[in-house]
Design an enzyme around this catalytic site. Sequence first.
Site, PDB file in Angstrom:
ATOM      1  N   PHE A   8       0.834  -1.215   0.000  1.00  0.00           N
ATOM      2  CA  PHE A   8       0.000   0.000   0.000  1.00  0.00           C
ATOM      3  C   PHE A   8       0.872   1.270   0.000  1.00  0.00           C
ATOM      4  O   PHE A   8       0.880   2.034  -0.980  1.00  0.00           O
ATOM      5  CB  PHE A   8      -0.937  -0.072   1.220  1.00  0.00           C
ATOM      6  CG  PHE A   8      -1.490   1.235   1.675  1.00  0.00           C
ATOM      7  CD1 PHE A   8      -2.100   2.109   0.775  1.00  0.00           C
ATOM      8  CD2 PHE A   8      -1.419   1.606   3.021  1.00  0.00           C
ATOM      9  CE1 PHE A   8      -2.615   3.328   1.209  1.00  0.00           C
ATOM     10  CE2 PHE A   8      -1.924   2.816   3.457  1.00  0.00           C
ATOM     11  CZ  PHE A   8      -2.517   3.679   2.548  1.00  0.00           C
ATOM     12  N   LEU A  30       5.906 -10.169  -2.552  1.00  0.00           N
ATOM     13  CA  LEU A  30       4.463 -10.211  -2.820  1.00  0.00           C
ATOM     14  C   LEU A  30       3.695 -10.976  -1.734  1.00  0.00           C
ATOM     15  O   LEU A  30       2.647 -11.545  -1.999  1.00  0.00           O
ATOM     16  CB  LEU A  30       4.166 -10.791  -4.210  1.00  0.00           C
ATOM     17  CG  LEU A  30       4.867 -10.092  -5.381  1.00  0.00           C
ATOM     18  CD1 LEU A  30       4.429 -10.687  -6.711  1.00  0.00           C
ATOM     19  CD2 LEU A  30       4.609  -8.595  -5.383  1.00  0.00           C
ATOM     20  N   TYR A 137       4.407  -6.401  17.839  1.00  0.00           N
ATOM     21  CA  TYR A 137       4.664  -5.569  16.652  1.00  0.00           C
ATOM     22  C   TYR A 137       5.339  -4.252  17.083  1.00  0.00           C
ATOM     23  O   TYR A 137       6.361  -3.846  16.508  1.00  0.00           O
ATOM     24  CB  TYR A 137       3.338  -5.305  15.933  1.00  0.00           C
ATOM     25  CG  TYR A 137       3.382  -4.265  14.851  1.00  0.00           C
ATOM     26  CD1 TYR A 137       4.062  -4.486  13.656  1.00  0.00           C
ATOM     27  CD2 TYR A 137       2.712  -3.039  15.009  1.00  0.00           C
ATOM     28  CE1 TYR A 137       4.084  -3.517  12.651  1.00  0.00           C
ATOM     29  CE2 TYR A 137       2.725  -2.083  14.011  1.00  0.00           C
ATOM     30  CZ  TYR A 137       3.411  -2.320  12.836  1.00  0.00           C
ATOM     31  OH  TYR A 137       3.421  -1.364  11.853  1.00  0.00           O
TER      32      TYR A 137
HETATM   33  N1  LIG Z   1      -0.417   1.326   6.995  1.00  0.00           N
HETATM   34  C1  LIG Z   1      -0.248   1.995   8.123  1.00  0.00           C
HETATM   35  O1  LIG Z   1      -1.167   2.640   8.640  1.00  0.00           O
HETATM   36  C2  LIG Z   1       1.109   1.999   8.805  1.00  0.00           C
HETATM   37  C3  LIG Z   1       1.255   2.724  10.009  1.00  0.00           C
HETATM   38  C4  LIG Z   1       2.497   2.700  10.643  1.00  0.00           C
HETATM   39  C5  LIG Z   1       3.562   2.040  10.077  1.00  0.00           C
HETATM   40  N2  LIG Z   1       3.387   1.350   8.914  1.00  0.00           N
HETATM   41  C6  LIG Z   1       4.535   0.629   8.362  1.00  0.00           C
HETATM   42  O2  LIG Z   1       4.677   0.966   6.990  1.00  0.00           O
HETATM   43  C7  LIG Z   1       5.186  -0.161   6.264  1.00  0.00           C
HETATM   44  C8  LIG Z   1       4.311  -0.457   5.048  1.00  0.00           C
HETATM   45  O3  LIG Z   1       2.994  -0.764   5.479  1.00  0.00           O
HETATM   46  P1  LIG Z   1       1.801  -1.032   4.444  1.00  0.00           P
HETATM   47  O4  LIG Z   1       0.559  -0.625   5.132  1.00  0.00           O
HETATM   48  O5  LIG Z   1       2.130  -0.456   3.123  1.00  0.00           O
HETATM   49  O6  LIG Z   1       1.825  -2.619   4.387  1.00  0.00           O
HETATM   50  P2  LIG Z   1       1.620  -3.614   3.134  1.00  0.00           P
HETATM   51  O7  LIG Z   1       1.392  -4.975   3.725  1.00  0.00           O
HETATM   52  O8  LIG Z   1       0.608  -3.078   2.190  1.00  0.00           O
HETATM   53  O9  LIG Z   1       3.038  -3.581   2.428  1.00  0.00           O
HETATM   54  C9  LIG Z   1       4.120  -4.355   2.881  1.00  0.00           C
HETATM   55  C10 LIG Z   1       4.840  -4.866   1.638  1.00  0.00           C
HETATM   56  O10 LIG Z   1       5.995  -5.604   2.064  1.00  0.00           O
HETATM   57  C11 LIG Z   1       6.060  -6.815   1.335  1.00  0.00           C
HETATM   58  N3  LIG Z   1       6.756  -7.805   2.160  1.00  0.00           N
HETATM   59  C12 LIG Z   1       6.332  -8.329   3.343  1.00  0.00           C
HETATM   60  N4  LIG Z   1       7.235  -9.212   3.795  1.00  0.00           N
HETATM   61  C13 LIG Z   1       8.241  -9.229   2.886  1.00  0.00           C
HETATM   62  C14 LIG Z   1       9.479  -9.938   2.800  1.00  0.00           C
HETATM   63  N5  LIG Z   1       9.844 -10.817   3.747  1.00  0.00           N
HETATM   64  N6  LIG Z   1      10.300  -9.695   1.743  1.00  0.00           N
HETATM   65  C15 LIG Z   1       9.941  -8.804   0.770  1.00  0.00           C
HETATM   66  N7  LIG Z   1       8.779  -8.127   0.792  1.00  0.00           N
HETATM   67  C16 LIG Z   1       7.944  -8.337   1.844  1.00  0.00           C
HETATM   68  C17 LIG Z   1       4.616  -7.202   1.081  1.00  0.00           C
HETATM   69  O11 LIG Z   1       4.450  -8.098  -0.008  1.00  0.00           O
HETATM   70  C18 LIG Z   1       3.990  -5.843   0.817  1.00  0.00           C
HETATM   71  O12 LIG Z   1       4.069  -5.507  -0.552  1.00  0.00           O
HETATM   72  C19 LIG Z   1       5.279  -1.306   7.278  1.00  0.00           C
HETATM   73  O13 LIG Z   1       6.609  -1.384   7.735  1.00  0.00           O
HETATM   74  C20 LIG Z   1       4.368  -0.885   8.394  1.00  0.00           C
HETATM   75  O14 LIG Z   1       4.770  -1.428   9.640  1.00  0.00           O
HETATM   76  C21 LIG Z   1       2.196   1.303   8.262  1.00  0.00           C
END
Ligand SMILES: NC(=O)c1ccc[n+]([C@@H]2O[C@H](COP(=O)([O-])OP(=O)(O)OC[C@H]3O[C@@H](n4cnc5c(N)ncnc54)[C@H](O)[C@@H]3O)[C@@H](O)[C@H]2O)c1
Length: 303
Positions: A8, A30, A137
Amino acid sequence: MITGGCGFIGSHLTEYFIKMNYSVIVIDNLRSGNFKIKAPNVKYYEIDYRSKKVDQVFKLEAPDYVIHLAAQIDVKSSNDDPLYDANMNIIGTINLLQLCKIHNVKRFVFASTSAVYGNQGQGPVNETAKLQPISFYGVSKLSSELYIQQFSHQFSLPYTIFRYSNVYGPRQRSDNEGGVIPIFVKNLNKGIHPIIFGDGSQTRDFIHVHDVAHANYLALQSEENTIMNISSNHSTSITDLYEIISKICDEPVEPIYEIQRSGDILFSQLDNIKAFEKLGWRPQKSLEEGIIEMSKYVKSIGG
Ligand SMILES: NC(=O)c1ccc[n+]([C@@H]2O[C@H](COP(=O)([O-])OP(=O)(O)OC[C@H]3O[C@@H](n4cnc5c(N)ncnc54)[C@H](O)[C@@H]3O)[C@@H](O)[C@H]2O)c1
């Protein structure tokens, strides 16, 4: 290099950096994301960021900057399986930090979270607050922050750590930290009663993903090693959120109230003054604007 660039937030960052004329390399296995941006200067490596193959990518591509987003992001899963969460979020991050050190990366930008603060009560929380995560987490993200600072201290690796509040926007999944918005929009568009856990007075601080992308862009221009909240600095109750979304629905339906979930933070509002002072960053998109855009997006994908 953007790890998690098919997720995302990562897919929006990829688009943003392409627009700003950067060459982008994405590492993503992915696991949860699948948004590949079709642009000539994005190179996708479909691999796990913990694997040995990442070393080859560093050798081949010599990235100037690494933005590390890939992670285990589900709070409940972290509590069910802390070992897996730690392996992904702590060990995986150390693997990348080692490579950044060897390949003289100019800046490591890390996606941390408001979960490192735990329950702080009402009012804006700034970066100096006592860190007391209430989930594994939160613990694994906080540990990563400490490893990043230690790498910087011992090996002069420049870093920026962003603690995001609840990020929302198009392409968002409903199980990530700001997931209540796509769920409410989807349900209310379809006339399904949305569920509110507890009495709806719990608050969240919603920040639009475009504002997050802009902060990452500014981080690459910065010279300082620092930790900053990226947030709207507004607290919105779940009841107020329901009201905002119902206003833009043709035939809104009443919410259903269910018992409060254990482990849910009651109040969340992050102070964002430091990001303004250090980067000149301010959020640009209001929640109302963002929700209208979100509703159009959800309809466009048949939700
Ligand atoms: N969405 C939120 O509100 C939010 C808030 C605070 C922090 N974050 C942080 O932002 C980051 C992104 O979050 P997001 O909401 O886009 O999540 P998301 O799940 O949409 O994206 C994570 C991406 O990482 C990839 N991924 C996961 N494990 C992997 C691995 N072992 N190797 C390679 N790729 C891998 C997934 O396929 C995915 O495309 C995360 O670190 C999350 O902790 C998000």
